[in-house]
Design a protein around this motif. Structure first.
Motif, PDB file in Angstrom:
ATOM      1  N   VAL A 358      -7.998  29.189  29.702  1.00  0.00           N
ATOM      2  CA  VAL A 358      -8.841  28.412  28.791  1.00  0.00           C
ATOM      3  C   VAL A 358      -7.984  27.643  27.796  1.00  0.00           C
ATOM      4  CG1 VAL A 358     -10.528  28.578  26.921  1.00  0.00           C
ATOM      5  CG2 VAL A 358     -10.859  29.910  29.005  1.00  0.00           C
ATOM      6  N   TYR A 359      -6.959  28.310  27.239  1.00  0.00           N
ATOM      7  CA  TYR A 359      -6.086  27.651  26.264  1.00  0.00           C
ATOM      8  C   TYR A 359      -5.312  26.501  26.903  1.00  0.00           C
ATOM      9  CZ  TYR A 359      -6.948  31.663  23.179  1.00  0.00           C
ATOM     10  OH  TYR A 359      -7.536  32.625  22.396  1.00  0.00           O
ATOM     11  N   ARG A 360      -4.847  26.700  28.150  1.00  0.00           N
ATOM     12  CA  ARG A 360      -4.095  25.647  28.848  1.00  0.00           C
ATOM     13  C   ARG A 360      -4.981  24.430  29.105  1.00  0.00           C
ATOM     14  NH1 ARG A 360      -1.908  29.908  31.885  1.00  0.00           N
ATOM     15  NH2 ARG A 360      -3.427  29.526  33.535  1.00  0.00           N
ATOM     16  N   GLU A 361      -6.200  24.678  29.539  1.00  0.00           N
ATOM     17  CA  GLU A 361      -7.125  23.576  29.822  1.00  0.00           C
ATOM     18  C   GLU A 361      -7.456  22.807  28.552  1.00  0.00           C
ATOM     19  OE1 GLU A 361     -10.443  25.387  31.754  1.00  0.00           O
ATOM     20  OE2 GLU A 361      -9.390  25.623  33.673  1.00  0.00           O
ATOM     21  N   MET A 362      -7.622  23.518  27.441  1.00  0.00           N
ATOM     22  CA  MET A 362      -7.876  22.848  26.165  1.00  0.00           C
ATOM     23  C   MET A 362      -6.707  21.957  25.782  1.00  0.00           C
ATOM     24  SD  MET A 362      -9.685  25.814  23.832  1.00  0.00           S
ATOM     25  CE  MET A 362      -9.538  24.783  22.363  1.00  0.00           C
ATOM     26  N   GLU A 363      -5.485  22.478  25.939  1.00  0.00           N
ATOM     27  CA  GLU A 363      -4.296  21.707  25.577  1.00  0.00           C
ATOM     28  C   GLU A 363      -4.165  20.469  26.441  1.00  0.00           C
ATOM     29  OE1 GLU A 363       0.523  22.431  24.892  1.00  0.00           O
ATOM     30  OE2 GLU A 363      -0.765  24.061  25.610  1.00  0.00           O
TER      31      GLU A 363
END
Length: 430
Positions: A358-363
């Motif tokens: 989730v954090y990677r996709e947000m970034e």
């Protein structure tokens, strides 16, 4: 039969009340800790303000109440309340589709009474420490009542303390800390009368800035709105004789001058920071497992469970910018059933991998960390929670109604309450 657990719920606001009910329905032994003398959380109006009006001083006496006297709901009755006890159809003296805060507080009080949640609450009990005990799966909860500290050990803790009590002021504006005139955060705004005949600058572009600026225009000499948005239209507002919209503040000066980036300068009597809040959970001690940075409580699987402590530690109500009531109910059901063993969570590794994804996709999409728990006005999260519970997803009728409301809310923030009501009347006649 699974063994019932002893569970502490921190906070008796909307999230704490529904969490308490769902936990008790699963036969857990529940204690709801509430720092004030009554339930309701953010919906309790408190005329008091803090000694530090900007909320910077960590040693100030904190006033949890954050709503102004005239506040009305931003959501219509039809999408407020819980699935088996909706707000629609219940009236407590304010029958408007978008009623005042007292109307919804009365609803919460009735909900707690009807479902037996009130008896679970320990009032006047401010939690000062929740700490994971070494070499066990238990937590010690320490609280203070009338200056006397007590503690108790629990099998699980559900954090429902809200996120509208720790102001986030615009302290990055050059000269703001030395500005000699009156400054306050919206957290400490209650009524417009103290600003009679004054020139007021309001920083912000969300709901509180809209509401407070319009209310102040009835008593203030001038109201100047400042927005960081690059898309803001710098102009005098058409419907008002004394409200101007400006760009971001460039800097402020000791003689009271406020200079905006649109090259306009005005001499102001007061600045109100309608700039939101920090997530603030000072009592939670997890030895570094859970961290809070830029409105992100990390790591949390599904916005609820820290994988290394799941399901014994959980959060309800971290989300913002979206429907509140049904997500809080679904989160509470998920927690209660996970603790009773009726629902199995993924492994710790799988949950951590999901959070990192989730954090990677947000970034990759350029979404800031502060939007980690934002629902972005979508129903996808409620569908996902329903799937975790193995229950039917929210009905399409609710989704369509909510989508129609959000479209009106985003298109006409100035008058969405009136125009949305008119939209419904037109649709009903078709």
């Amino acid at each position: 039969m699974p063994t019932p657990l002893k569970v502490a719920v921190i906070g008796a606001g909307l999230s704490g009340l529904i969490a308490g009910r769902e936990l008790e329905r699963e036969s857990h032994e529940v204690v709801v800790f509430e720092k004030s003398h009554r339930l309701g959380g953010v919906w309790v109006y408190d005329p008091r303000t803090e000694s530090d009006l900007l909320g910077i001083d960590p040693d100030r006496e904190i006033v949890h109440g954050t709503i102004y006297k005239s506040l009305r709901t931003n959501s219509p009755r039809q999408i407020m309340g819980f699935s088996d006890y909706m707000f629609e159809g219940k009236e407590y003296g304010d029958p408007r589709m978008f009623p005042g805060h007292q109307e919804f507080l009365s609803y919460l009080e009735d909900f707690a009474k009807k479902f037996g949640v009130t008896k679970l609450i320990r009032f006047n009990s401010e939690v000062t420490r929740v700490e994971l005990l070494d070499s066990t799966n238990e937590f010690v909860v320490e609280w203070k009542t009338k200056g006397v500290s007590s503690s108790e050990v629990f099998d699980a803790v559900v954090v429902c303390n809200g996120h509208n009590s720790q102001p986030r002021a615009a302290l990055d504006i050059p000269g703001i800390l030395e500005w000699p005139k009156k400054q306050l955060h919206a957290h400490n705004y209650r009524v417009p009368e103290p600003f009679q005949d004054q020139v007021v600058v309001i920083i912000g572009n969300e709901s509180s800035a809209y509401d407070i600026s319009r209310e102040l225009s009835t008593v203030a000499k001038e109201v100047h709105l400042s927005s960081r948005s690059p898309n803001v239209k710098v102009s005098k507002l058409e419907k008002y004789n004394n409200i101007w919209q400006h760009s971001k503040i460039d800097r402020v000066f000791k003689d009271g001058i406020v200079k905006f980036q649109d090259e306009v300068s005005i001499k102001a009597d007061a600045i109100i920071h309608c700039t939101g809040y920090e997530f603030y959970i000072p009592f939670l001690k997890t030895h570094g497992i859970v961290t809070i940075e830029d409105k992100c409580v990390s790591p949390t699987y599904g916005n609820v469970f820290p994988p290394q402590l799941a399901p014994r530690l959980s959060f309800v109500g971290l989300f913002h910018k979206g429907m509140t009531f049904l997500p809080a109910e679904l989160q509470s059901k998920w927690i209660a059933r996970a603790l009773s063993g009726k629902i199995s969570l993924p492994s710790e590794t799988e949950m951590l991998d999901n959070v990192e994804q989730v954090y990677r996709e947000m970034e990759e999409k350029g979404i800031p960390k502060s939007y980690t728990h934002s629902l972005n006005f979508q129903m996808d999260y409620m569908d996902w929670l329903s799937d975790q519970l193995g229950i039917t997803r929210p009905p399409q009728k609710l989704k369509d109604f909510y989508a129609r409301f959000i479209e009106r809310f985003l298109y006409d923030h100035e008058g969405f309450r009136e125009t949305f009501k008119e939209d419904l009347l037109i649709c009903d006649e078709m």
